[in-house]
Design an enzyme around this catalytic site. Sequence first.
Site, PDB file in Angstrom:
ATOM      1  N   ASP A  84       0.831  -1.209   0.000  1.00 20.14           N
ATOM      2  CA  ASP A  84       0.000   0.000   0.000  1.00 20.14           C
ATOM      3  C   ASP A  84       0.868   1.262   0.000  1.00 20.14           C
ATOM      4  O   ASP A  84       2.054   1.224   0.350  1.00 20.14           O
ATOM      5  CB  ASP A  84      -0.883  -0.041   1.256  1.00 20.14           C
ATOM      6  CG  ASP A  84      -2.178   0.724   1.111  1.00 20.14           C
ATOM      7  OD1 ASP A  84      -2.322   1.471   0.137  1.00 20.14           O
ATOM      8  OD2 ASP A  84      -3.046   0.576   1.991  1.00 20.14           O
TER       9      ASP A  84
ATOM     10  N   ASP B  50     -10.608   2.131  -3.292  1.00 20.96           N
ATOM     11  CA  ASP B  50     -11.124   1.909  -1.938  1.00 20.96           C
ATOM     12  C   ASP B  50     -12.638   1.917  -1.934  1.00 20.96           C
ATOM     13  O   ASP B  50     -13.267   1.483  -0.973  1.00 20.96           O
ATOM     14  CB  ASP B  50     -10.623   3.016  -1.000  1.00 20.96           C
ATOM     15  CG  ASP B  50      -9.291   2.653  -0.374  1.00 20.96           C
ATOM     16  OD1 ASP B  50      -8.819   1.525  -0.604  1.00 20.96           O
ATOM     17  OD2 ASP B  50      -8.721   3.502   0.333  1.00 20.96           O
TER      18      ASP B  50
HETATM   19  C1  DGJ Z   1      -5.789   2.003   1.990  1.00 20.97           C
HETATM   20  C2  DGJ Z   1      -6.167   0.775   1.245  1.00 20.97           C
HETATM   21  O1  DGJ Z   1      -6.622   1.060  -0.021  1.00 20.97           O
HETATM   22  C3  DGJ Z   1      -7.195   0.004   2.059  1.00 20.97           C
HETATM   23  O2  DGJ Z   1      -7.644  -1.101   1.336  1.00 20.97           O
HETATM   24  C4  DGJ Z   1      -6.564  -0.399   3.349  1.00 20.97           C
HETATM   25  O3  DGJ Z   1      -5.514  -1.280   3.105  1.00 20.97           O
HETATM   26  C5  DGJ Z   1      -6.072   0.830   4.093  1.00 20.97           C
HETATM   27  N1  DGJ Z   1      -5.224   1.645   3.266  1.00 20.97           N
HETATM   28  C6  DGJ Z   1      -5.328   0.451   5.326  1.00 20.97           C
HETATM   29  O4  DGJ Z   1      -4.773   1.515   5.952  1.00 20.97           O
END
Ligand code: DGJ
Length: 728
Positions: free
Chosen positions: A476, A546
């Site tokens: 991430d 997301d």
């Molecule tokens: C952003 C990601 O896109 C989410 O899926 C998740 O992993 C969060 N970060 C966790 O902080």
Amino acid sequence: MIHFDEQKKLFHLQSKESSYVMEVVKGYLLHRYWGGKISTFRTPANRLFIKRSFAPYADPDQPGFSLSTLPLEYPAYGNGDYRHPACQVQLTNGATVSDLRYLDHRIYKGKAKLSGLPATYVEDDNEAESVDIRLKDALTGLVVTLTYNVFRDFDVITRSARFENKGSDPVKLLRTLSANVDFRDNRFDLLTFYGSHNNERNVSRHSLQKETSVIESARGASSPQHDPFFALLRKGAGEDYGEVFAFSLVYSGNFSAQIEVDQYRTTRASIGINPFDFSWKLDPGEFFQTPEVVMVYSGRGLEGMSHTFHCLYRSRLARGAFRDRLRPILINSWESTYFKLNEQKLLAIAEEAKKVGIELFVLDDGWFGHRDNARSSLGDWVVDKRKLPHGLGWLSKRIHAIGLAFGLWFEPEMVSPDSELYRRHPDWCLHVPGRPRTLSRFQLVLDLSRKEVCHYIVDSVSKILSEADIQYVKWDMNRHMTEIGSAVLPSDRQRETAHRYMLGLYSILDTLTARFPDILFENCSSGGGRFDPGMLYYMPQTWTSDNTDAVSRLKIQYGTSFIYPPVAMGAHVSAVPNHQVGRLTSLDIRGHVAMSANFGYELDLTRLTDQEKEIIRKQVAFYKEIRPMIQFGKFYRIESPFEENEAVWSFVSEDRSETILFYFRVLADPAPPVRFVTFKGLDSSALYENVATGEVFGGDELMHVGILIPAEKGDFRSYVLRFRKNSR
Ligand code: DGJ
């Protein structure tokens, strides 16, 4: 595939259905043609020597020979061409003019690797032919090598440029684009993809105006704001007809693309590293390599363009053991536990996941340091024993004992001010002297231009990956860069920081993916914030957004599909009301949208009713049946959610023996039309059987007449039509 006419000094690059022509005229490399395949190119260059006012002469004996109006292959700045240059170089005396003339060239089989950068590749030298054309600036000794690769099996030309200082003084590169194409007119529409967090890759299409359009990122990442891509569409071109010229940059950092229409209505299109806040000092003997741009020509509209990108990116950009392997159906812990996780809860979700047929359990954020919220611990990649007292090794074994593979989340490029790492190395983050360090999501960006920082990341991530039994990593990256500067670079190299960061990131990913070849890596940047071809080279799939709301996802996945194959797009069924937009939708539509890509779940299975779990069990079983077609078949866009109250798309297996069509209607229609949906890509002479009803139709009937969609009431409806070739 690449012909050079020695007499005319003409290069003719031919792919399956396209031609690309360049010619050396009076020492300058001119662009002559890019478009549908031609057998020979005979139009003499002097037809272009048209006398124009205010046009400086590059050849005093021929006033029409002016760099200001001729189509140039790789224009430099300062000697007569007033359009945006592809490159600009500063000498030690401060001057920024250069004069690039043809030096020599070399044609060879295969495709060379790009030093330090991701790029498309071949597995066998017969798959591509390449030409390196060298241009030289006599005054400085700077040599620019333009590399063109022509693929045998795709309508693709890839390009990059390499700058080599063969002089005796340093030079400063101010602008080093990867490609420039001078089209002879402006009768185009411009297609780009824009967006934001939770709303990535919206379609933008408009007619080219008589000015410059710019698509760019100066955020230190390719960004959800603009994809590093644009296409020029001939007027009237559409989904499956007309000419498309597409440019996709294999790079994950700051980029810029300009589409400039000049006074005589020619169009200059260029793309590469964003020159804004960039420079690169090149000492004698050093070289600088630009990223690669993938140029796709399609004479069959956007569908043809997408099929080329999908096939190329799936098979000759993505790499590793998972490239050709079916991807596991996963369950991710994020939206079910957020930071509040413990062993008991995770195992309970895993137990339920196993019962419904899910294959991989992914532990997301919150497992390390003392990360009870987003304010701490990034950089401290040590398990939090308060939450996981038995450690990750134990947890991974327990998950395996349940019958699932185990995956783990990291955000290795970041550091929280509240972390051991930051306390030990406060200068390891990007920052500039005397300025505050601006936080975003309470975190700072590590300075990956520094070798020791890259080593720390490789070592700390490797340690965890070796200690526990891990099959998947979610990588991430949740903020963009500010105060872009490095504590270790000299003042005249500070503007190299952002690109050096990318080189550092790529070297980390190279090392880790080579060291752990059996781990499936998924790219993520708050979802699709760094969904680009550069990352795809290291990680064959990306968390698309997301935003897991099924209705929002129609547009996000539809937009993403123009460039990236469905197997590269992570898509999960999540809980309702949806956590991002608060919408209530049925499990059916959530399932159908998510199973149109790389399928998974992201919700607390322990809180669902038996009836809901049964629906999920059926969805998982169904996806397993259609998975080869979804992940490795052909994807067709049929109706756009950007234009209608509905979306339709379909998948067809490689051998056309099977197809599945998804129909989505967003809002109920008070006066519903008689709605037939037509299929695409089938064998028109074959018979196909509806797998659910046994009804049989000809492939031609399915493609031209179609199937009637029921006019049922209710918002957010979805229907699936699956057909198999009928052998009777
Ligand atoms: C952003 C990601 O896109 C989410 O899926 C998740 O992993 C969060 N970060 C966790 O902080």
